[in-house]
Design an enzyme around this catalytic site. Structure first.
Site, PDB file in Angstrom:
ATOM      1  N   GLU A  46       0.288  -0.931   0.179  1.00 14.70           N
ATOM      2  CA  GLU A  46       0.497  -0.396  -0.056  1.00 14.70           C
ATOM      3  C   GLU A  46       0.994   1.175  -0.231  1.00 14.70           C
ATOM      4  O   GLU A  46       1.910   1.398   1.021  1.00 14.70           O
ATOM      5  CB  GLU A  46      -0.803   0.405   1.658  1.00 14.70           C
ATOM      6  CG  GLU A  46      -2.128  -0.870   0.919  1.00 14.70           C
ATOM      7  CD  GLU A  46      -2.377  -0.967   2.486  1.00 14.70           C
ATOM      8  OE1 GLU A  46      -2.224  -0.049   3.607  1.00 14.70           O
ATOM      9  OE2 GLU A  46      -2.960  -2.292   3.370  1.00 14.70           O
TER      10      GLU A  46
ATOM     11  N   LYS B 185       2.589   4.473   1.561  1.00 13.29           N
ATOM     12  CA  LYS B 185       2.688   5.079   2.612  1.00 13.29           C
ATOM     13  C   LYS B 185       1.645   6.770   3.261  1.00 13.29           C
ATOM     14  O   LYS B 185       2.964   7.167   2.786  1.00 13.29           O
ATOM     15  CB  LYS B 185       3.847   4.809   3.204  1.00 13.29           C
ATOM     16  CG  LYS B 185       3.955   5.260   4.519  1.00 13.29           C
ATOM     17  CD  LYS B 185       5.403   5.031   5.151  1.00 13.29           C
ATOM     18  CE  LYS B 185       5.808   4.849   6.639  1.00 13.29           C
ATOM     19  NZ  LYS B 185       5.573   6.477   7.290  1.00 13.29           N
TER      20      LYS B 185
ATOM     21  N   ASP C 142       1.796  10.521   4.055  1.00 14.08           N
ATOM     22  CA  ASP C 142       2.343  10.575   4.763  1.00 14.08           C
ATOM     23  C   ASP C 142       1.528  12.058   5.306  1.00 14.08           C
ATOM     24  O   ASP C 142       1.161  12.972   5.294  1.00 14.08           O
ATOM     25  CB  ASP C 142       3.369  11.948   4.139  1.00 14.08           C
ATOM     26  CG  ASP C 142       4.060  12.485   4.956  1.00 14.08           C
ATOM     27  OD1 ASP C 142       4.222  11.821   6.324  1.00 14.08           O
ATOM     28  OD2 ASP C 142       5.147  13.129   4.409  1.00 14.08           O
TER      29      ASP C 142
ATOM     30  N   TYR D 162      -6.068   1.804   7.191  1.00 17.97           N
ATOM     31  CA  TYR D 162      -5.500   0.991   6.623  1.00 17.97           C
ATOM     32  C   TYR D 162      -5.341  -0.347   7.390  1.00 17.97           C
ATOM     33  O   TYR D 162      -5.383  -1.283   6.883  1.00 17.97           O
ATOM     34  CB  TYR D 162      -4.298   1.660   6.705  1.00 17.97           C
ATOM     35  CG  TYR D 162      -3.984   2.108   7.294  1.00 17.97           C
ATOM     36  CD1 TYR D 162      -2.989   1.542   8.051  1.00 17.97           C
ATOM     37  CD2 TYR D 162      -3.334   3.395   7.368  1.00 17.97           C
ATOM     38  CE1 TYR D 162      -2.880   2.197   9.084  1.00 17.97           C
ATOM     39  CE2 TYR D 162      -2.486   4.006   8.302  1.00 17.97           C
ATOM     40  CZ  TYR D 162      -2.244   3.850   9.457  1.00 17.97           C
ATOM     41  OH  TYR D 162      -1.971   4.446  10.633  1.00 17.97           O
TER      42      TYR D 162
ATOM     43  N   LYS E 240      10.822   3.190   2.793  1.00 17.66           N
ATOM     44  CA  LYS E 240      10.762   4.625   2.804  1.00 17.66           C
ATOM     45  C   LYS E 240      11.605   5.246   1.249  1.00 17.66           C
ATOM     46  O   LYS E 240      12.457   4.761   1.735  1.00 17.66           O
ATOM     47  CB  LYS E 240      11.494   5.334   3.682  1.00 17.66           C
ATOM     48  CG  LYS E 240      10.909   5.188   5.341  1.00 17.66           C
ATOM     49  CD  LYS E 240       9.758   6.250   5.715  1.00 17.66           C
ATOM     50  CE  LYS E 240       9.624   6.713   6.695  1.00 17.66           C
ATOM     51  NZ  LYS E 240      10.373   6.973   7.357  1.00 17.66           N
TER      52      LYS E 240
ATOM     53  N   CYS F 151      19.125  33.058 -27.870  1.00 17.23           N
ATOM     54  CA  CYS F 151      19.831  33.624 -26.174  1.00 17.23           C
ATOM     55  C   CYS F 151      19.328  34.975 -25.644  1.00 17.23           C
ATOM     56  O   CYS F 151      19.577  35.977 -26.025  1.00 17.23           O
ATOM     57  CB  CYS F 151      21.739  33.514 -26.523  1.00 17.23           C
ATOM     58  SG  CYS F 151      22.752  33.687 -25.200  1.00 17.23           S
TER      59      CYS F 151
ATOM     60  N   CYS G 187      22.666  37.257 -25.623  1.00 14.93           N
ATOM     61  CA  CYS G 187      23.554  37.317 -26.777  1.00 14.93           C
ATOM     62  C   CYS G 187      22.410  37.689 -28.106  1.00 14.93           C
ATOM     63  O   CYS G 187      22.967  38.675 -29.090  1.00 14.93           O
ATOM     64  CB  CYS G 187      24.420  37.279 -27.361  1.00 14.93           C
ATOM     65  SG  CYS G 187      24.473  34.893 -27.724  1.00 14.93           S
TER      66      CYS G 187
ATOM     67  N   CYS H 150      23.119  27.911 -27.770  1.00 10.93           N
ATOM     68  CA  CYS H 150      23.591  28.912 -28.359  1.00 10.93           C
ATOM     69  C   CYS H 150      25.400  28.841 -28.061  1.00 10.93           C
ATOM     70  O   CYS H 150      26.399  28.397 -27.298  1.00 10.93           O
ATOM     71  CB  CYS H 150      23.900  30.343 -26.748  1.00 10.93           C
ATOM     72  SG  CYS H 150      25.060  31.669 -27.571  1.00 10.93           S
TER      73      CYS H 150
ATOM     74  N   CYS I  86      29.009  35.142 -26.826  1.00 10.84           N
ATOM     75  CA  CYS I  86      28.546  34.974 -25.493  1.00 10.84           C
ATOM     76  C   CYS I  86      28.445  34.650 -24.532  1.00 10.84           C
ATOM     77  O   CYS I  86      29.255  34.417 -23.901  1.00 10.84           O
ATOM     78  CB  CYS I  86      27.201  33.912 -25.771  1.00 10.84           C
ATOM     79  SG  CYS I  86      25.991  33.913 -24.553  1.00 10.84           S
TER      80      CYS I  86
HETATM   81  S1  IVH Z   1       0.445   0.341   8.819  1.00 10.74           S
HETATM   82  C1  IVH Z   1       1.757  -1.103  13.262  1.00 10.74           C
HETATM   83  N1  IVH Z   1      -0.181   1.062   6.393  1.00 10.74           N
HETATM   84  O1  IVH Z   1       3.198   4.599   8.531  1.00 10.74           O
HETATM   85  C2  IVH Z   1       2.075   0.251  12.295  1.00 10.74           C
HETATM   86  N2  IVH Z   1       0.380   2.622   8.526  1.00 10.74           N
HETATM   87  O2  IVH Z   1       5.247   3.537  11.031  1.00 10.74           O
HETATM   88  C3  IVH Z   1       0.804  -0.846  11.164  1.00 10.74           C
HETATM   89  N3  IVH Z   1       0.898   4.986   7.206  1.00 10.74           N
HETATM   90  O3  IVH Z   1       2.075   5.646  12.297  1.00 10.74           O
HETATM   91  C4  IVH Z   1       0.277   0.792  10.055  1.00 10.74           C
HETATM   92  N4  IVH Z   1       0.423   4.940   5.671  1.00 10.74           N
HETATM   93  O4  IVH Z   1       0.886   5.957  10.894  1.00 10.74           O
HETATM   94  C5  IVH Z   1       0.149   1.588   7.915  1.00 10.74           C
HETATM   95  N5  IVH Z   1      -0.938   2.713   4.030  1.00 10.74           N
HETATM   96  C6  IVH Z   1      -0.316   2.191   5.268  1.00 10.74           C
HETATM   97  C7  IVH Z   1       0.318   3.792   5.793  1.00 10.74           C
HETATM   98  C8  IVH Z   1       0.605   3.654   7.127  1.00 10.74           C
HETATM   99  C9  IVH Z   1       0.377   5.822   6.162  1.00 10.74           C
HETATM  100  C10 IVH Z   1       1.666   5.553   8.888  1.00 10.74           C
HETATM  101  C11 IVH Z   1       1.646   4.799   9.861  1.00 10.74           C
HETATM  102  C12 IVH Z   1       2.148   4.817  10.642  1.00 10.74           C
HETATM  103  C13 IVH Z   1       3.469   4.726  10.247  1.00 10.74           C
HETATM  104  C14 IVH Z   1       4.569   3.894  10.382  1.00 10.74           C
END
Ligand code: IVH
Length: 662
Positions: A109, A111, A113, A218, A305, A398, A401, A416, A421
Site C-alpha cells: 500500500e 504510505k 504522509d 488501513y 521509505k 539566446c 546575446c 547558443c 556570448c
Molecule cells: S500500517 C503497526 N499502512 O506509517 C503499524 N501505516 O510507522 C501499522 N502509515 O504510524 C501501520 N500509511 O501512521 C500502515 N498504508 C499504511 C500506512 C501507514 C501511512 C503510517 C502510520 C504508521 C506509520 C508507520
C-alpha cells in the site's frame, strides 16, 4: 411524512452524497442541490431540536471549542513500522518472515504522509476519534474528526470496532490553504503533513471545518488471537462500511512486492496526496500472532521509505539560463519552500522536451524534489490545479546575446553557439572559481559579473592577472583595500591546487570531479594528459568513449593548449598533489560492497578498489577481507559481523582510497 421522518430521510440522503463525493470521488448531484438539502436539514433541526440526531451531517458544521484535550488510552497499542530503504532490506524482511511461516503472500500500500489516527464506532455511530500520541495514550480529537467528510459518522454494522488510518491534507488543498494564509499575513505551513497535524491539534473545531482534510484507513484494531480475515478482506469490509481505504496491491512473492513498490515510487508525484513510501504487510491476519512483534513494531510489516522528499509549490515563472557550454536550461522560479532542510526557490526544468512531456505551464502548482545534493527539479504538475495557463513556449534566441539557438544533432537541448556570448564566459568563470573547482573564496557570481562587465575579467587567465588592476579595483566603489587583498590572496593560493581541480575547473563536457581526479591520479600532470590518444583515456576503467572523445577534442583545440601554457607561465600548478593508495597495497584483497554509499556510486568505489589491486565480489564469505558497509546495510553486514570480516564505513573507505576530499 412526519417531521422526524423527513429529518431521518435527509440525514440518510446527505450521508449518501457525502460518501459519493468525498470517498468515491463521484458526486451524484450538484453542489447547489447538496447545499440546499443541508440547509433544509439545518432549519428543521433548529426548529425541532429534539429530533437532532447524533450522527447528523450538520455535526460536521457545528463548531465546538474544547477546554483541553482528553487522553485516550489505546486498548491495542498503535505501533510504528520498521524501515527499509532498498530492495536488499525487503529481501531480508521476506527471509525473516519465511523463517517463521513458509507460505506467505503480501499486500503493498502507499504510505500516506499524514498523522495516524484511530476511529471508534459503536451501534453504527462514530463515537470517538483519537491521535496516535505515544502509541499507548493519544488525544481525543472527535470534534475535529467529524469535520472530515470522508470519515463516516455512521456505518452499517452495529458491532463495536476500531479502525486506524492516516489523516492528511491533499496537495492541492495544502497549496490553496497556504495561499489564503499568505494573503492574510499568516505564516505558511511547511508541508501538507504539518498542515494536517496543526489542524488536528486545534481545540476549536471551526479551524478544521474550514480546511480540507481527508482520511484513508488501513486497518482494523483487533487482537491477533481473534483475527480470522486476511488484510485484503478487512480492507474490503471497511470499504463496504463507507470508509476510504488504502489502495492495496496483492503480491504473491517478494519480487512482486518490489515491483509494486517501484510502481508506487514512480507514480508518487502524480498522487493527489503526499506519500513518503510504501507499506508491505503479510496478507493473512491469522499469521500475525505467530510472526510476532519487536518492542516497537510488527515483524509482519515493514515500511519502504523513499529517499527524496517531494514538496508541492507554485510555479511563478520560467527563466532561461545559459550554461558554460552554451546549453540553455529552463529554470523554474518557484514560491519558496523548504525541501530537505534548505529553502528552494528555483529548480531545473531540464529542457524543452521535458516541459512538454509533463505539460508544465507558468502558473501551475507543481511538485518539486531534491535528492541528496542534487539540484532540485520539477517532477510533475498537480492535476486539475490549472485555470487558464497558456502552454509553455521555448525561446528561439539566446537571452544573453540574442543569437539564434540551435540543437546539436540527436540532443534534446538548445545551444547558443556564439563563442563570444557573454553568458557562457561568465558561467565558465563562475564554475572555475567555485568551491568544488579552484575554490577561490570571494570570487562568486556577483563579483565575476561586475568584473566581467567592467572589462577586468574575460577569460580564466585574466583571474591570474587581476592583481595588475589592484589600484583601479580599490578606487572602484564598494571595494576596500582589505577585501581586494583578500581576494587576490585567495587567487594566489589557488595556484597551488592539485591539478584535478584545474582540470575540473575547465568545465570540459562529461569531466566531473570524480573523472578529473581519476585522470589526475593516473597521468600525474596536465601535460601528460594533454598528449594522449583516445585509447589512453579509454584504458582507464572509469572512462568511457564519451568522456574520452570530449577530452581529446578539448586538448586538440589550440586555444585550450595555449590557455594551459599561459596558466603555467602565470604560476598555476599543473601536477597531481594528492595522496594515492599505494599501488598494490590491497593486491589480492577481496572486498564486498553493501548498503547505500552517499558520495560514490558502487561502480566508482569498485574502480578505486581495483586500481589498488583489490577485487570486488558480490557476497560475503570466509574469503572476504573487507566489507564496505554504506547506510542501511542489511544481511551482508550481519554476515560479515558473524564471520569477523573487517567492516569499513564510507568515511573510512574514502580516507583510504579517495583521500583528496579530506
Ligand atoms: S500500517 C503497526 N499502512 O506509517 C503499524 N501505516 O510507522 C501499522 N502509515 O504510524 C501501520 N500509511 O501512521 C500502515 N498504508 C499504511 C500506512 C501507514 C501511512 C503510517 C502510520 C504508521 C506509520 C508507520
Amino acid at each position: 411524512m412526519s417531521i422526524k421522518d423527513t429529518i431521518d430521510k435527509l440525514v440518510e440522503t446527505i450521508h449518501r452524497h457525502d460518501h459519493a463525493y468525498h470517498v468515491l470521488d463521484k458526486p451524484l448531484i450538484s453542489d447547489i442541490e447538496y447545499d440546499a438539502m443541508l440547509e433544509k436539514l439545518r432549519q428543521l433541526e433548529a426548529q425541532y431540536p429534539d429530533y437532532v440526531r447524533t450522527d447528523s451531517p450538520t455535526q460536521r458544521l457545528a463548531g465546538k471549542v474544547l477546554e483541553g484535550f482528553k487522553k485516550v488510552e489505546h486498548a491495542i497499542p498503535m505501533l510504528s513500522l520498521g524501515n527499509a530503504f532498498d530492495a536488499d532490506s525487503l529481501y531480508d524482511f521476506d527471509r525473516r518472515v519465511r523463517k517463521i511461516v513458509t507460505e506467505v503472500d503480501y499486500v503493498v500500500e502507499p504510505k500516506v504522509d499524514g498523522l495516524a489516527a484511530s476511529l471508534l464506532y459503536d451501534e453504527g455511530r462514530l463515537i470517538r476519534a483519537a491521535t496516535r500520541g505515544n502509541g499507548t495514550v493519544g488525544e481525543d480529537i472527535t470534534h475535529n474528526a467529524v469535520t472530515i467528510r470522508s470519515i463516516p459518522l455512521r456505518v452499517k454494522t452495529q458491532e463495536r470496532f476500531e479502525v486506524r488510518g492516516e489523516i492528511f491534507m491533499a496537495k492541492q488543498a495544502f497549496l490553496a490553504l497556504n495561499a489564503r494564509r499568505q494573503a492574510q499575513g499568516e505564516e505558511r505551513f511547511k508541508n501538507p503533513r504539518n498542515a494536517a497535524a496543526g489542524t488536528m491539534r486545534q481545540l476549536d473545531s471551526r479551524v478544521a471545518r474550514e480546511r480540507e482534510l481527508d482520511m484513508i484507513v488501513y486497518s482494523r484494531a483487533e487482537s491477533d488471537a481473534e483475527a480470522t480475515w486476511t488484510h485484503l478482506e478487512t480492507l474490503d469490509w471497511l470499504t463496504k462500511q463507507g470508509f476510504k481505504t488504502s489502495e492495496a496491491v496483492a503480491c504473491a512473492s517478494i519480487e512482486a512486492v518490489i515491483e509494486a513498490v517501484n510502481h508506487i515510487a514512480n507514480s508518487r508525484a502524480e498522487h493527489p496526496y503526499d506519500i513518503d513510501g510504501a507499506v508491505i504487510k503479510v496478507n493473512d491476519r491469522t499469521l500475525y500472532e505467530t510472526i510476532g512483534y519487536t518492542a516497537k513494531s510488527p515483524r509482519w510489516a515493514i515500511a519502504y521509505k523513499f529517499q527524496a522528499e517531494e514538496v508541492p509549490t507554485h510555479l511563478h515563472d520560467i527563466h532561461f539560463q545559459v550554461g558554460r557550454t552554451g546549453q540553455i536550461t529552463p529554470v523554474a522560479v518557484l514560491e519558496p519552500v523548504e525541501v530537505q532542510g534548505s529553502t528552494v526557490s528555483r529548480a531545473t526544468l531540464h529542457n524543452e522536451d521535458y516541459i512538454r512531456q509533463k505539460d508544465i505551464r507558468i502558473g501551475d502548482d507543481v511538485i518539486i524534489r531534491k535528492a541528496g545534493d542534487i539540484i532540485p527539479e520539477v517532477v510533475a504538475v498537480i492535476a486539475d490545479s490549472r485555470t487558464i495557463q497558456a502552454p509553455f513556449e521555448m525561446i528561439s534566441h539566446c537571452p544573453a546575446c540574442q543569437s539564434l539557438l540551435k540543437r546539436h544533432e540527436g540532443e534534446v537541448g538548445l545551444y547558443c553557439l556564439n563563442p563570444d556570448c557573454p553568458a557562457k564566459h561568465i558561467e565558465l568563470l563562475i564554475h572555475f572559481a567555485s568551491r568544488k573547482a579552484m575554490n577561490i573564496e570571494g570570487l562568486g557570481q556577483r563579483i565575476i559579473e561586475l568584473f566581467f562587465n567592467e572589462g577586468y575579467l574575460k577569460t580564466i587567465e585574466d583571474i591570474y592577472t587581476l592583481h595588475t588592476h589592484r589600484d583601479r579595483l580599490i578606487e572602484q566603489a564598494g571595494f576596500g583595500v582589505r577585501s581586494i587583498d583578500k581576494l587576490l590572496d585567495a587567487i594566489e593560493q589557488s595556484k597551488q591546487n592539485s591539478v584535478e581541480l584545474l582540470l575540473f575547473g575547465f568545465g570540459i563536457r562529461h569531466v566531473g570531479e570524480k573523472v578529473a581526479k581519476v585522470l589526475a591520479m593516473h597521468f600525474d600532470s596536465m601535460f601528460a594528459m594533454m598528449d594522449c590518444g583516445v585509447e589512453d583515456y579509454e584504458a582507464l576503467p572509469e572512462i568511457g568513449p564519451k568522456i574520452a572523445q570530449s577530452l581529446t577534442a578539448f586538448f586538440a583545440d589550440t586555444a585550450n593548449r595555449e590557455r594551459i601554457e599561459r596558466l603555467e607561465a602565470l604560476g598555476v600548478n599543473m601536477t597531481y598533489k594528492g595522496i594515492r593508495p599505494k599501488k598494490g597495497a590491497y593486491a589480492g584483497k577481496v572486498f564486498v560492497l553493501t548498503g547505500r554509499l552517499n558520495r560514490l556510486t558502487r561502480d566508482e568505489a569498485a574502480a578505486l578498489i581495483e586500481q589498488a589491486g583489490g577485487k570486488v565480489t558480490g557476497s560475503v564469505s570466509s574469503k572476504t577481507d573487507v566489507l564496505i558497509a554504506g547506510e542501511e546495510a542489511g544481511s551482508k553486514l550481519e554476515k560479515a559481523r558473524k564471520l569477523g570480516v573487517d567492516i569499513w564505513d564510507e568515511a573510512h573507505f574514502e580516507a583510504v582510497f579517495n583521500p583528496l576530499e579530506a
